[in-house]
Motif scaffolding. Structure first.
Motif, short mmCIF file in Angstrom:
data_model
loop_
_atom_site.label_atom_id
_atom_site.label_comp_id
_atom_site.label_asym_id
_atom_site.label_seq_id
_atom_site.Cartn_x
_atom_site.Cartn_y
_atom_site.Cartn_z
N UNK A 368 0.81 -1.22 0.00
CA UNK A 368 0.00 0.00 0.00
C UNK A 368 0.85 1.26 0.00
N UNK A 369 2.05 1.16 -0.52
CA UNK A 369 3.01 2.25 -0.46
C UNK A 369 2.73 3.27 -1.58
N UNK A 370 2.49 4.52 -1.21
CA UNK A 370 2.20 5.53 -2.23
C UNK A 370 3.33 6.55 -2.36
N UNK A 371 4.45 6.31 -1.67
CA UNK A 371 5.52 7.31 -1.64
C UNK A 371 6.39 7.22 -2.91
N UNK A 372 7.06 8.31 -3.20
CA UNK A 372 8.06 8.29 -4.27
C UNK A 372 9.36 7.75 -3.69
N UNK A 373 10.02 6.87 -4.44
CA UNK A 373 11.27 6.28 -3.95
C UNK A 373 12.40 6.55 -4.93
N UNK B 10 11.58 9.46 3.30
CA UNK B 10 10.32 9.13 2.66
C UNK B 10 10.09 9.92 1.39
N UNK B 11 10.59 11.12 1.36
CA UNK B 11 10.39 11.93 0.17
C UNK B 11 8.99 12.48 0.14
N UNK B 12 8.45 12.59 -1.05
CA UNK B 12 7.19 13.28 -1.19
C UNK B 12 6.04 12.40 -0.77
N UNK B 136 25.71 17.98 -6.73
CA UNK B 136 24.41 17.64 -6.15
C UNK B 136 23.32 18.33 -6.96
N UNK B 137 22.34 17.54 -7.36
CA UNK B 137 21.21 18.12 -8.08
C UNK B 137 19.97 17.77 -7.27
N UNK B 138 19.11 18.75 -7.03
CA UNK B 138 17.89 18.44 -6.29
C UNK B 138 16.90 17.78 -7.23
N UNK B 139 16.10 16.87 -6.70
CA UNK B 139 15.06 16.24 -7.50
C UNK B 139 13.84 17.14 -7.56
N UNK B 140 13.16 17.06 -8.65
CA UNK B 140 11.86 17.72 -8.71
C UNK B 140 10.82 16.63 -8.55
N UNK B 141 9.63 16.96 -8.05
CA UNK B 141 8.61 15.91 -7.97
C UNK B 141 8.28 15.43 -9.38
N UNK B 142 8.06 14.12 -9.51
CA UNK B 142 7.78 13.59 -10.84
C UNK B 142 6.45 14.12 -11.37
N UNK B 143 5.48 14.26 -10.46
CA UNK B 143 4.16 14.71 -10.90
C UNK B 143 4.19 16.20 -11.21
#
Lengths: 575, 371
Positions: A368-373, B10-12, B136-143
């Motif tokens: 059920x993981x919805x996080x970005x990895x 965890x990230x976004x 170092x490059x920051x990630x952008x959200x994929x969405x």
């Protein structure tokens, strides 16, 4: 590229026009490419040897395009009958298809032709092998997780199409071995219920072998499949660039950044250079190692076969499944259903491919993981996932071994029947055993990580206590390694749902949710949590005491001993 | 595991949120002299200069090494060109000495080395001389951002509503119908890929009285020439016959198609080793039996004959048939016995067929029936 076009906001303006700058300006005036290029020119890629595996696949595909184009200049995809009159003594005067004759012509009468044929075949092996290993790397490290599931699907399609491309390719020379492979493929198609006979007749243009299959396979091999492969590879790379490459956890390497070297100039040189390495290795293999010597097999004749006939290695596992399948056939209502062929060669590969394709979605449904990895996991930190892939690999590996049961019987002087019976049992037992062992192994490795975090690394220094007992001193690991080892996600184990929701309304799909929760609990069960802050600090404190004790002891020791200790603590930083 | 660390890895949580989590990622923590937070990111390791960064001699040496790789590569290309003209391509590529096979070996060797050296040089260049400071490059959200999503959906809805497709179902349905009809030309266009099967898989060229001949020379076989334990690969005589113009009746594709079904083997066993099923008592001639050579599994020609046990093994998937017992499968994945061709002796004393096979030969197929 000139920095003028890639640096700053006013991309198209060049202050001191150089030749390159002028060209870049000309291009940008017409394409506006600087807006995109300024980000991509210095795009960062992380560095790790395992990220090279996909690159091998990519570059061997380019080698395949180059050498394949060379081969098309001479190869004649025709089953028309000719009498061979070329340089190869043993087959001169023999009737054969034009396809086979032109393959011989390429090998014996075109300078570099044999080399190109062999590079092409070796590169195909590298292509598929690299895709396999790359795919396992992706799976074992969890790189397929959100947002990269689509690239997993594309990768699976690439593997499937690559295998098909390989099969159509080695069928083209129309020698005895490839013809035997096509004969078997024809038999597989005939086993498809209801429509098999019709598919076979449409594919072969009538009865086997007919005169249509080689030209048709040729179109698939040089046009249809490569076009789709190329498009999918483009999409694969595009998504990779957009999503940025994953990286392993480490000091300064988090889920929010990517740390590595810039595309220009480091990766341009490294990846570009790697293309030449892959091409060079393929060329050495093509020059020094014989592969598919079609002249030894002779032209195809449906009444002849060579002992030990086998497909290329990546087709070995379905062939093995075919070999160990009992000879079940059902006759009913005037129709025949060949389970002995249909199940292992049509259903099983389709099933395995579907499982492969669904792996990310199955895991995602369970967890059920919805996080970005974006951080890669170590295989040990996902024991059930790792064990799943090892079980699948064991299954495929056993079938693959079954595909060589005759070779094993001869080489190891074993009974062919017993090998077959053994593998029939082992394909069911082996994956289960492999799953259990791998899972426990991973959990033990997690335990070792926890020990390493709490108690440090083995220093190699043996201490003797006043009582006379000997013990090895452990020294704390570096902050960087501590950070890398503790960069693990929490296991998000869902709660078991009740029959009714909080409003007392009966939950109809509760059984499904319960199944999911049970699977999730199993998925995470046995995981060793990383130590808490308190545990870690307590352990560190204890270690500091010990260290002080040790240093006190060493104070009384000789200088040589002291120097040695200095070297070892110096190494700590690099761990 | 602590809460704030959890967030860092965890990230976004919600892909729509465009901002990366503040306060994590780059700032090195715990570098002060105080107690080190064991879970904080210590930040990137300090860049350690390479010998080539600090020692100009080392850098020059690396430069020379890299240039040497490139020059050596060019040298191997010259060797490749020389080999191209010097070595003839022989008729046995596995022999290297004496000119035969030397072409392939030298071309491959020199091309491979030339390519490898370019690759090694380029990678060495990147490793030794190009900057190895990690970036170092920051990630952008994929969405995309929520605003972009809303705008896209709005644009789509505007487009759909402007077209009026929802309000005019007649247009929509007739278009769908017309597009579906276009499938027919595709299917019909592919119809001529091949003829319909008919009964082609059920019949072979064998006919009553057709002689069984040796598959290489085409010579007919007399029963007394066949020894006990012997296996002869055989074909129907018609495949060796010529028509009125002296041309073979079967050649090229027709020959291969015919052989695919009609290939046979003739074996002789001791009559007491043979247990014919009812109806097959007179299908052999004094212990000589004739079977289809085509495996009932997927159609490989079966060729491995065990004299003592009168077992026949298929080299493709190891199906094993007992020819003493009507071609019964005794091992392997084949589902059916090997079809037997009824034999007789013709007026001149040669082996000949009593009829065609009484069942379809080769791999099973759906319409095969229960024969």
């Amino acid at each position: 590229m000139s920095t003028a076009t890639t640096n700053g906001k006013k991309a198209a303006q060049v202050h001191r026009p150089s030749k390159v700058g002028q060209l870049a300006t000309w291009v940008d005036d017409r394409t506006g490419i600087a807006g995109v290029a300024k980000k991509q020119v210095r795009k960062v890629f992380p560095d790790h040897w395992s990220f090279m595996l996909g690159e091998i696949a990519l570059w061997s595909f380019v080698v395949l395009l180059l050498t394949g184009t060379f081969l098309t200049l001479w190869f004649k995809p025709s089953m028309g009958e000719v009498v061979y009159n070329g340089s190869y003594d043993q087959l001169r005067g023999v009737s054969m298809s034009e396809a086979y004759a032109s393959a011989l012509h390429l090998s014996f009468d075109v300078r570099g032709g044999l080399l190109m044929r062999q590079i092409h075949h070796w590169a195909a092996m590298l292509f598929i092998a690299a895709m396999f290993v790359h795919m396992m790397r992706i799976y074992f490290t969890g790189a397929f997780r959100k947002p990269r599931e689509l690239n997993w699907v594309i990768g699976c399609l690439l593997l499937l199409l690559g295998s098909l491309e390989g099969f159509t390719g080695y069928s083209l020379p129309d020698d005895l071995l490839s013809g035997t492979g096509l004969r078997a493929a024809g038999g597989f198609i005939l086993a498809i219920p209801v429509v098999g006979t019709y598919i076979s007749f449409f594919l072969f243009g009538g009865e086997f072998p007919g005169d249509a299959i080689i030209p048709r396979l040729y179109t698939a091999h040089v046009l249809l499949i490569p076009a789709v492969l190329l498009a999918l590879i483009g999409l694969h790379m595009l998504l990779l660039v957009y999503q940025k490459h994953t990286q392993y956890a480490g000091p300064g390497r988090t889920n929010d950044n990517v740390v590595g070297y810039p595309m220009m100039p480091v990766y341009a040189a490294k990846a570009g250079g790697f293309f030449f390495i892959v091409f060079g290795v393929s060329a050495l293999m093509g020059g020094l190692m014989s592969i598919n010597p079609v002249w030894r097999y002779g032209p195809y004749d449906p009444s002849q076969v060579t002992a030990g006939s086998q497909p290329d290695w990546y087709m070995g596992w379905p062939d093995g499944a075919l070999r160990i399948m009992p000879g079940w056939e059902t006759h009913a209502f005037g129709f025949t259903l060949s389970w002995n062929i249909f199940l292992p060669i049509i259903v099983l590969p389709g099933l395995m491919f579907t499982i492969l394709l669904m792996l990310p979605f199955i895991e995602n449904w369970i967890t059920g993981d919805k996080r970005d990895h974006h951080l890669l996991q170590r295989p040990r930190n996902a024991p059930t996932r790792t064990a799943t892939m090892v079980a699948l690999m064991t299954f495929i590996g056993l079938l693959w071994a079954a595909g060589g049961n005759d070779i094993m019987a001869i080489k190891f002087n074993l009974n062919l029947n017993y090998i077959t019976y053994f593998i029939r049992v082992m394909v069911f037992v082996g994956p289960v055993v492999a799953f259990l062992i791998t899972r426990r192994w991973c959990i033990s490795l997690q335990r070792a990580d926890r020990d390493r975090l709490l108690h440090g690394y083995e220093s190699g220094v043996i201490m003797r206590s006043p009582e006379g007992a000997y013990a090895e001193k452990h020294l704390p690991i570096s902050t960087g390694e501590t950070f890398a080892l503790t960069s693990r996600e929490h296991d998000d184990i869902p709660a078991m749902p009740s029959d009714a929701d909080e409003n007392g309304v009966a939950n109809h799909k509760v059984w499904l949710t319960r199944l999911r929760v049970r699977l999730a609990r199993f998925w995470y069960s046995g995981n060793i949590e990383t130590p808490s802050r308190e545990e870690l600090e307590a352990a560190r404190h204890h270690a500091d005491d010990e260290l002080a004790e040790q240093e006190l002891a060493e104070y009384h020791d000789s200088h040589v001993q002291h120097d040695r200790h200095g070297i070892e603590t110096g190494e700590v930083g690099k761990h | 595991m602590t809460g704030d660390h959890e967030d860092a890895v965890r990230g976004n949580q919600d892909a729509v949120v465009a901002q990366p989590q503040p306060g994590h990622g780059l700032e090195p923590a715990g570098h002060a002299d105080g107690p080190v937070d064991p879970f904080a990111d210590p930040g990137l390791e300090e860049h350690e200069p390479r010998p080539t960064d600090v020692d100009e001699h080392a850098a020059r040496r690396a430069e020379r090494q890299i240039a040497a790789c490139f020059m050596l590569s060019a040298f191997f290309v010259v060797l490749f060109c020389i080999s191209f003209f010097v070595f003839k391509i022989g008729n046995n590529p596995t022999t290297i000495l004496g000119g035969y096979g030397a072409s392939n070996v030298t071309l491959g060797l020199f091309l491979g080395l030339a390519l490898l050296l370019i690759g090694i040089g380029a990678i060495q260049w990147a490793r030794k001389l190009m900057s190895d400071v990690e970036v170092v490059e920051m990630r952008h959200p994929t969405a995309s951002s929520e605003a972009d999503r809303v705008a896209t959906v709005e644009a789509l809805q505007q487009g759909v509503s402007d077209s009026g497709i929802a309000r005019r179902p007649l247009i929509r349905n007739s278009l769908v119908g017309a597009l579906a009809m276009l499938g027919l030309p595709v299917i019909l266009g592919l119809r001529d890929l091949g003829p319909l099967p008919g009964n082609k898989l059920s019949v072979t060229v064998w006919r009553k009285g057709m002689r069984v001949v040796n598959d290489v020379a085409g010579t007919p076989i007399k029963p007394e020439e066949v020894e006990i334990g012997q296996l002869i690969n055989s074909q129907p005589e018609i495949l060796f016959e010529k028509d009125a113009n002296g041309q073979p009746k079967y050649a090229g594709t027709e020959l291969l198609n015919a052989k695919t079904k009609a290939s046979t083997i003739v074996v002789r066993m001791k009559p007491e080793d043979i247990t014919p099923t009812p109806g097959r008592e007179n299908w052999g001639v004094s212990g000589i039996l004739c079977f289809s050579k085509i495996c009932t599994h997927v159609g490989c020609p079966i060729s491995l004959w065990e004299q003592q046990t009168h077992h026949l093994l298929c080299p493709c998937h190891q199906s094993t048939f007992d020819l003493g017992n009507n071609g019964k499968v005794i091992f392997g994945p084949a589902g059916r016995p090997l079809p037997q061709l009824p034999l007789m002796v013709d007026s001149e004393g040669y082996l000949a067929a009593q009829s065609d096979f009484t069942e379809p030969v080769g791999p099973s197929f759906w319409e095969r029936g229960e024969r």
